[in-house]
Design an enzyme around this catalytic site. Structure first.
Site, PDB file in Angstrom:
ATOM      1  N   LYS A 112      70.694  59.009 -27.757  1.00 33.49           N
ATOM      2  CA  LYS A 112      71.005  59.354 -26.361  1.00 33.49           C
ATOM      3  C   LYS A 112      69.843  58.994 -25.447  1.00 33.49           C
ATOM      4  O   LYS A 112      70.055  58.582 -24.311  1.00 33.49           O
ATOM      5  CB  LYS A 112      71.398  60.833 -26.230  1.00 33.49           C
ATOM      6  N   LYS A 194      81.167  55.867 -33.875  1.00 33.83           N
ATOM      7  CA  LYS A 194      82.114  56.986 -33.904  1.00 33.83           C
ATOM      8  C   LYS A 194      82.855  57.103 -32.569  1.00 33.83           C
ATOM      9  O   LYS A 194      82.339  56.715 -31.520  1.00 33.83           O
ATOM     10  CB  LYS A 194      81.402  58.306 -34.245  1.00 33.83           C
ATOM     11  N   LYS A 197      83.243  61.075 -26.754  1.00 37.28           N
ATOM     12  CA  LYS A 197      83.751  61.401 -25.425  1.00 37.28           C
ATOM     13  C   LYS A 197      82.897  60.808 -24.322  1.00 37.28           C
ATOM     14  O   LYS A 197      83.356  60.636 -23.216  1.00 37.28           O
ATOM     15  CB  LYS A 197      83.901  62.871 -25.220  1.00 37.28           C
TER      16      LYS A 197
HETATM   17  P1  ATP Z   1      80.598  62.820 -27.932  1.00 39.17           P
HETATM   18  O1  ATP Z   1      81.943  62.566 -28.567  1.00 39.17           O
HETATM   19  O2  ATP Z   1      80.557  62.641 -26.450  1.00 39.17           O
HETATM   20  O3  ATP Z   1      79.456  62.188 -28.638  1.00 39.17           O
HETATM   21  P2  ATP Z   1      79.823  65.163 -29.150  1.00 39.17           P
HETATM   22  O4  ATP Z   1      79.711  64.556 -30.473  1.00 39.17           O
HETATM   23  O5  ATP Z   1      78.612  65.662 -28.520  1.00 39.17           O
HETATM   24  O6  ATP Z   1      80.481  64.310 -28.050  1.00 39.17           O
HETATM   25  P3  ATP Z   1      81.115  67.700 -29.118  1.00 39.17           P
HETATM   26  O7  ATP Z   1      82.234  67.970 -28.217  1.00 39.17           O
HETATM   27  O8  ATP Z   1      79.911  68.432 -28.855  1.00 39.17           O
HETATM   28  O9  ATP Z   1      80.997  66.159 -29.243  1.00 39.17           O
HETATM   29  O10 ATP Z   1      81.596  67.906 -30.577  1.00 39.17           O
HETATM   30  C1  ATP Z   1      82.539  68.807 -30.976  1.00 39.17           C
HETATM   31  C2  ATP Z   1      82.757  68.639 -32.450  1.00 39.17           C
HETATM   32  O11 ATP Z   1      83.446  67.406 -32.717  1.00 39.17           O
HETATM   33  C3  ATP Z   1      81.462  68.567 -33.277  1.00 39.17           C
HETATM   34  O12 ATP Z   1      81.635  69.353 -34.418  1.00 39.17           O
HETATM   35  C4  ATP Z   1      81.340  67.117 -33.637  1.00 39.17           C
HETATM   36  O13 ATP Z   1      80.663  66.926 -34.858  1.00 39.17           O
HETATM   37  C5  ATP Z   1      82.792  66.703 -33.756  1.00 39.17           C
HETATM   38  N1  ATP Z   1      82.988  65.258 -33.519  1.00 39.17           N
HETATM   39  C6  ATP Z   1      82.547  64.553 -32.451  1.00 39.17           C
HETATM   40  N2  ATP Z   1      82.925  63.262 -32.556  1.00 39.17           N
HETATM   41  C7  ATP Z   1      83.602  63.147 -33.727  1.00 39.17           C
HETATM   42  C8  ATP Z   1      84.238  62.053 -34.411  1.00 39.17           C
HETATM   43  N3  ATP Z   1      84.260  60.830 -33.905  1.00 39.17           N
HETATM   44  N4  ATP Z   1      84.840  62.301 -35.595  1.00 39.17           N
HETATM   45  C9  ATP Z   1      84.826  63.543 -36.129  1.00 39.17           C
HETATM   46  N5  ATP Z   1      84.244  64.614 -35.546  1.00 39.17           N
HETATM   47  C10 ATP Z   1      83.635  64.430 -34.354  1.00 39.17           C
END
Ligand code: ATP
Ligand code: LTN
Length: 327
Positions: A112, A194, A197
């Site tokens: 990040k 991955k 969001k």
């Molecule tokens: P971003 O998708 O923007 O990187 P993040 O990873 O910070 O956001 P959060 O909303 O904080 O996402 O994550 C919520 C949950 O979803 C966490 O447990 C994270 O590990 C899981 N997660 C995020 N992206 C994925 C993915 N592509 N596949 C599976 N699990 C995911």
């Protein structure tokens, strides 16, 4: 004492099927077995710049998503992180337990910070101390998360162990719960990263609020691998990703899924995957709309009260152990 779960998602954008399949789905599955707390971690969101209006709206929307996904407020506690000030209070203390060298090793920080290039906020570096505070405040046993959070769970355990050693047994040391399939759903536009969001390309993810046309269009555009065979194969990450989503949304075994697509082409796979996703999201989106603002407000204020009681007790003990006293 029943075992306890804590987990959360950041209100930084629309949650996507990766968030659901990697995390929320397991929160729902585990909530009957554990005493569960599910938090909208809005203080984590401000480690990167946010538009205040959008952040406020997304905070409530994420809570709505938890409910629509099947988290039952009668058995689980749903609340907003900033409603319980002990999160920020304990985070400060854990900032004085964790080392800068440990924080600098976090791959999420490195990624990040690299993306942001300049004006990286101090909070982005100290993010894991806040996450450790979230978890340790509730004497959590299990933290269901996606694969990307594995390293943050490890540092949380290290922080808890160090505190316990230096100040006396205070925190329960939590375990991560990372599902075998679904812990890392890949982006539709690039199977080497991955689904995320905060990705600027909106075609990489299917959000939980996408309509049918959008879902069809995104799957149609999704990248595939060379070759024509439709089977689970590490060497062919794009097709494997689509098959994993299909497997998780339909509940069909991987061998059944492969048999189902034998002799069919990629276009067929994409079109059936779109159908399955649309069917899955339809009732989900209906449930989201059915929750009134009043009901949501009530659930969040009950959640805040329940969470705060546990958090206060832990904070009292932490301060006592450290000799933090006042009038
Ligand atoms: P971003 O998708 O923007 O990187 P993040 O990873 O910070 O956001 P959060 O909303 O904080 O996402 O994550 C919520 C949950 O979803 C966490 O447990 C994270 O590990 C899981 N997660 C995020 N992206 C994925 C993915 N592509 N596949 C599976 N699990 C995911
Ligand atoms: N860092 C997590 C979100 C998060 C979290 C937590 C998850 C913040 N605090 C406590 C589990 C437990 C992420 O997914 N980006």
């Amino acid at each position: 004492m029943p075992k306890r779960i804590f987990s959360g998602a950041q209100p930084t954008g629309n949650l996507h099927i990766g968030n659901y399949l990697g995390a929320l789905r397991n929160w729902v599955a585990l909530q009957q077995e554990y005493e569960s707390l599910y938090c909208v971690v809005n203080l984590h969101a401000v480690t990167v710049p946010q538009d205040p209006k959008a952040l406020a709206a997304k905070t409530l929307e994420v809570a709505r998503v938890y409910l629509a996904a099947g988290i039952d407020p009668k058995v689980s506690t749903i609340f907003v992180q900033s409603d319980v000030p002990e999160h920020a209070e304990l985070a400060w203390i854990l900032n004085c337990v964790v080392r800068i060298s440990e924080l600098e090793r976090m791959t999420q920080f490195k990624d990040k910070a690299r993306k942001q290039r300049e004006n990286v906020l101090a909070g982005l570096l100290t993010y894991p101390a806040l996450m450790a505070a979230d978890i340790l405040l509730y004497q959590t046993d299990l933290v269901p998360v996606g694969h990307d959070q594995k390293q943050h769970l490890e540092i949380t355990r290290d922080i808890a162990e160090r505190f316990n050693r230096d100040f006396g047994e205070t925190f329960r040391v939590p375990d991560a719960f990372i599902p075998k399939v679904g812990a890392k759903i890949m982006a539709l536009d690039d199977a080497s990263k991955k689904m995320s969001k905060s990705d600027e390309n909106i075609n990489g993810s299917i959000t939980l609020v996408d309509d049918a046309d959008t879902i069809r269009r995104k799957f149609k555009r999704a990248v595939t691998d060379s070759g024509t065979e439709i089977r689970f194969d590490e060497a062919r990450p794009a097709i494997t990703n689509m098959l994993s989503i299909f497997h998780l949304l339909t509940g069909k075994e991987p061998s059944e899924v492969e048999a189902h697509f034998e002799g069919k082409g990629y276009a067929q796979l994409k079109s059936e995957l779109a159908d399955v996703t649309i069917e899955f999201l339809r009732p989900f989106q209906e449930r989201m709309r059915a929750i009134s603002d009043e009901e949501l407000g009530r659930i969040l204020s009950d959640g805040r009260d329940k969470a705060r009681e546990i958090a206060r007790a832990t904070m009292r003990e932490v301060k006592e152990r450290m000799g933090i006293v006042g009038a």
